[in-house]
Design an enzyme around this catalytic site. Structure first.
Site, mmCIF file in Angstrom:
data_model
loop_
_atom_site.group_PDB
_atom_site.id
_atom_site.type_symbol
_atom_site.label_atom_id
_atom_site.label_comp_id
_atom_site.label_asym_id
_atom_site.label_seq_id
_atom_site.Cartn_x
_atom_site.Cartn_y
_atom_site.Cartn_z
ATOM 1 N N HIS A 23 0.876 -1.172 -0.032
ATOM 2 C CA HIS A 23 -0.037 -0.061 -0.075
ATOM 3 C C HIS A 23 0.784 1.229 -0.071
ATOM 4 O O HIS A 23 2.133 1.207 -0.221
ATOM 5 C CB HIS A 23 -0.948 0.183 1.114
ATOM 6 N N CYS B 121 5.826 6.927 4.470
ATOM 7 C CA CYS B 121 4.459 5.848 4.111
ATOM 8 C C CYS B 121 3.790 6.551 2.967
ATOM 9 O O CYS B 121 3.130 5.800 2.476
ATOM 10 C CB CYS B 121 3.453 5.935 5.209
ATOM 11 N N HIS C 138 5.156 0.581 -0.506
ATOM 12 C CA HIS C 138 5.799 -0.305 0.480
ATOM 13 C C HIS C 138 4.807 -1.476 0.959
ATOM 14 O O HIS C 138 3.678 -1.321 0.476
ATOM 15 C CB HIS C 138 6.446 0.375 1.642
ATOM 16 N N HIS D 55 3.501 -4.613 3.835
ATOM 17 C CA HIS D 55 3.866 -5.046 5.100
ATOM 18 C C HIS D 55 3.460 -6.706 5.208
ATOM 19 O O HIS D 55 2.672 -6.990 4.328
ATOM 20 C CB HIS D 55 2.794 -4.540 6.145
ATOM 21 N N HIS E 159 -1.079 -10.446 -1.284
ATOM 22 C CA HIS E 159 -0.194 -10.396 -2.453
ATOM 23 C C HIS E 159 -0.625 -9.206 -3.406
ATOM 24 O O HIS E 159 -0.191 -9.162 -4.255
ATOM 25 C CB HIS E 159 0.394 -11.451 -3.119
ATOM 26 N N GLU F 163 0.231 -3.869 11.694
ATOM 27 C CA GLU F 163 0.927 -3.554 10.509
ATOM 28 C C GLU F 163 2.509 -3.960 10.582
ATOM 29 O O GLU F 163 3.237 -4.152 9.541
ATOM 30 C CB GLU F 163 0.838 -1.848 10.233
#
Ligand code: ZN
Length: 153
Positions: free
Chosen positions: A16, A25, A29, A31, A77, A142
């Site tokens: 996201h 952010c 990137h 998580h 994914h 997260e």
């Protein structure tokens, strides 16, 4: 009276970006998200009339299937794409991925852990409600040290 709940843990990988964020952010990137779903039964009763599930709130296998089917399969994914993003880069990324047949999950909110966990709560409130199951809490990590939580009322 003591209360009985059961909790199932889930994990998936997802990309996201946070449009408008003043730090790192805003970049694309990913998580490894972790989620715990805690549930109870209406009235606190355990299943009596089913041989397979007798003495349970809900079979962990059934809980797993519902959460995977309604939430995780779509996200694992994927790029979680905020359709209302103010960042043109986010729209271009989503467009390129979709054109290329890659996995994109569209949401109408900024994809923070807080917004996500509220969305998940609302989905599971309905889906588990069909099985007379109450969502007590959903925690969404997260990172290993940061999570958002919704508690049912
Ligand atoms: Zn992030």
């Amino acid at each position: 009276m003591a209360k009985i709940t059961v909790t199932k843990e889930f994990s998936w990988d997802m990309a996201h970006m946070l449009s408008g964020h003043e730090g790192l952010c805003k970049n694309l990137h990913g998580h490894t998200y972790k989620m715990q779903v805690e549930v109870s039964s209406k009235g606190g009763s355990l299943i009596e009339d089913d041989k397979s599930s007798k003495g349970m709130i809900i079979d962990f296998k059934n809980l797993k299937e519902i959460v995977r089917d309604k939430i995780i399969d779509r996200l694992d994914h994927a790029f979680l794409y905020w359709t209302g993003s103010g960042d043109v880069v986010e729209h271009k990324i989503a467009e390129l991925l979709k054109e290329s047949g890659r996995k994109v999950a569209e949401v109408p909110y900024r994809p923070t852990a807080e917004e996500m966990v509220i969305d998940f709560y609302n989905i599971l409130f309905v889906e588990l409600g069909h099985h007379a199951i109450i969502v007590e809490s959903i925690k969404l990590w997260e990172t290993p040290t940061s999570f958002a939580e919704v508690r049912g009322e």
